[in-house]
Write an enzyme that holds these catalytic residues in place. Structure first.
Site, PDB file in Angstrom:
ATOM      1  N   GLY A 115       0.829  -1.197   0.000  1.00 17.39           N
ATOM      2  CA  GLY A 115       0.000   0.000   0.000  1.00 17.39           C
ATOM      3  C   GLY A 115       0.860   1.241   0.000  1.00 17.39           C
ATOM      4  O   GLY A 115       1.068   1.871   1.056  1.00 17.39           O
ATOM      5  N   THR A 167       4.882   8.866  -7.327  1.00 16.34           N
ATOM      6  CA  THR A 167       6.329   8.943  -7.172  1.00 16.34           C
ATOM      7  C   THR A 167       6.716   9.619  -5.860  1.00 16.34           C
ATOM      8  O   THR A 167       7.645   9.195  -5.175  1.00 16.34           O
ATOM      9  CB  THR A 167       6.937   9.721  -8.347  1.00 16.34           C
ATOM     10  OG1 THR A 167       6.669   9.013  -9.542  1.00 16.34           O
ATOM     11  CG2 THR A 167       8.436   9.867  -8.176  1.00 16.34           C
ATOM     12  N   GLU A 216      13.814  -3.673  -3.955  1.00 14.81           N
ATOM     13  CA  GLU A 216      12.813  -3.815  -5.006  1.00 14.81           C
ATOM     14  C   GLU A 216      13.304  -3.298  -6.349  1.00 14.81           C
ATOM     15  O   GLU A 216      12.981  -3.852  -7.387  1.00 14.81           O
ATOM     16  CB  GLU A 216      11.532  -3.077  -4.609  1.00 14.81           C
ATOM     17  CG  GLU A 216      10.386  -3.338  -5.582  1.00 14.81           C
ATOM     18  CD  GLU A 216       9.165  -2.493  -5.286  1.00 14.81           C
ATOM     19  OE1 GLU A 216       8.066  -2.919  -5.663  1.00 14.81           O
ATOM     20  OE2 GLU A 216       9.304  -1.400  -4.717  1.00 14.81           O
TER      21      GLU A 216
END
Length: 379
Positions: free
Chosen positions: A131, A139, A245
Site C-alpha cells: 500500500g 512517485t 525492489e
C-alpha cells in the site's frame, strides 16, 4: 577475469529449472501466462507453486537459517528471479515476500511480527500487496494522505491506495500511512486484508486483470503491534525496502528471451536479413547485457555487505531504457504480434507499459543519480 557462474551456482540454476518442469501445469504457457501473474487464477496457483519450491529448498535459500533459509549467497536470489521471470513469474506476488518484505521484517520487524509472518513466507503460503501509491501521491510518497490516527493502544486508518497489484487475493498489506504532520512522518503497518473497513475495487487497464486495484480504508482499526519500527520511522524503513525492489525484477533476462523470440518470428517471415533490423536487434542485446552487468554489480555489493549507493538507480535506468527500446522494436517491426498474433510478445509489451513508473519512476531515478551520485545542486 572470469564472469561466469560457479559450479555451485549453475547447479542451483539447474535445480530451479527442474522444479519449473516438475511443478508447472501443462497449460501454464497457454492458459496462465496470458492472464498475467496478478490474475486470481495465477495468485491461487502461486500458493501451490511456492509451496513446491519451498519443499525443494529453493524459495528462500538465501535467507538466514533462523527464518527458514540456508544462508546461501544473495546470488541465488537473483538466479531464482531470472528463471521465474523467464517462465512468466509463477510465484505471482510472492516474489515480493522473497525479495524485500521478508528481509525488511528481518531487520526492522518485532520478534512477534517475525514469528507470525516469516515462517509463512518461507513456506510459500501467503500473499502480500504493498500500500504505497495514492491518487495524489505516486512517485512522491512523502505526499501520501492516508492517515493512521493513534487512539490509545490502536490506530484508526482512513484513506486509499491505488495501482495495488494482488490486492484482491492478498492476505496482508504492507501499508504506508501518515502518523504526523511532518512531510516524512510516515509509519508502516502490517494489515490483514480481512480487517473490517477495507474494500478493494478493480479497474481495467493495458496491464491486464489483477494489477490495477484501488484499496479503500474506512475507520480500519489495527493494534499498535501492527506497526513496524518506531512511529514516524517509516521513511528509513521504506528506503531500505526499495533498495531491494528496484533491482529485484530481472528485466534483462526476459528481455533477452523476447529478443530471441522476436528474431525467430522475423526469420520465419524472411525479414531478418534487413540490416536495419539486425542492427537494432544487436543494439538491444548490448543494452540488456549492460543492464545485466550493472544489476550484477549491485548484487555483488550486497554479497560483500557494502552500503547501498546509486548503482542500483543506474542499473534500473539501464534496464528501463533497454525495455523501452525493445517495445519500440516490437512496434516498428512486429506490430501484428501485439494484436493477438503472438501471445508472449503481446504479453511482454502489455506488462511493461508501466515499467517506467513502478518502484520509482524513470525521472525519479535520474534525479537520485544526479543528487546522490553526482552531488549536483537542486534547481
Amino acid at each position: 577475469m572470469e564472469f561466469g557462474w560457479t559450479a555451485q551456482q549453475q547447479k542451483y540454476r539447474e535445480r530451479v529449472q527442474q522444479a519449473l518442469k516438475d511443478l508447472l501445469p501443462d497449460d501454464w504457457y497457454s492458459k496462465y501466462v496470458p492472464e498475467s501473474y496478478a490474475s486470481d487464477a495465477n495468485i491461487a496457483y502461486s500458493r501451490i507453486f511456492c509451496a513446491g519450491l519451498a519443499d525443494r529448498g529453493l524459495l528462500v535459500s538465501h535467507w538466514p537459517r533462523a527464518y527458514g533459509g540456508e544462508e546461501s549467497e544473495d546470488w541465488e536470489q537473483f538466479i531464482l528471479a531470472e528463471e521465474m521471470k523467464g517462465a512468466g513469474e509463477p510465484r505471482g506476488g510472492q516474489y515480493m515476500n522473497v525479495n524485500w518484505i521478508g528481509p525488511t521484517l528481518m531487520r526492522y520487524g518485532s520478534p512477534a511480527q517475525q514469528a507470525e509472518h516469516l515462517p509463512r513466507m518461507a513456506r510459500g503460503d501467503t500473499v502480500w500487496c504493498q500500500g504505497f501509491s495514492e491518487p495524489g501521491a505516486g512517485t512522491d510518497l512523502a505526499a501520501l494522505r492516508t492517515k493512521a490516527e493513534r487512539r490509545g493502544d490502536h490506530y484508526v486508518i482512513n484513506g486509499s491506495k491505488i495501482w495495488t497489484s494482488y490486492a484482491r487475493q492478498a492476505d496482508f498489506c504492507f501499508l504506508l500511512a501518515r502518523t504526523g504532520a511532518g512531510r516524512k512522518e510516515i509509519s508502516i503497518f502490517l494489515v490483514p486484508m480481512t480487517t473490517p473497513g477495507i474494500t478493494v475495487t478493480s479497474f481495467p487497464g493495458l496491464t491486464k486483470d489483477g494489477h490495477l486495484n484501488e484499496v479503500f480504508f474506512t475507520d480500519v482499526e489495527v493494534p499498535e503491534s501492527a506497526r513496524v519500527g518506531e512511529e514516524g520511522a517509516g521513511w528509513q524503513i521504506i528506503t531500505h525496502a526499495l533498495s531491494f525492489e528496484r533491482v529485484g525484477v530481472p528485466r534483462y533476462h526476459v528481455g533477452l528471451e523476447i529478443i530471441s523470440l522476436a528474431t525467430e518470428v522475423l526469420k520465419a517471415e524472411g525479414r531478418y536479413d534487413d540490416p536495419v533490423i539486425q542492427s537494432r536487434a544487436g543494439m538491444l542485446v548490448a543494452n540488456f547485457e549492460a543492464a545485466r552487468l550493472l544489476t550484477y554489480r549491485v548484487v555483488d555489493q550486497r554479497v560483500k555487505r557494502e552500503p547501498p549507493n546509486t548503482i542500483s538507480n543506474v542499473a534500473r535506468i539501464a534496464s528501463l531504457s533497454a525495455v523501452n527500446d525493445l517495445m519500440n522494436f516490437l512496434m516498428d517491426f512486429l506490430p501484428d504480434c501485439l494484436c493477438g498474433g503472438h501471445p508472449l510478445l503481446e504479453e511482454y509489451y502489455r506488462i511493461n507499459v508501466p515499467a517506467g513508473i513502478t518502484a520509482g519512476t524513470y525521472e525519479l531515478q535520474l534525479d537520485l543519480i544526479a543528487t546522490r551520485g553526482l552531488e549536483l545542486p537542486r534547481g
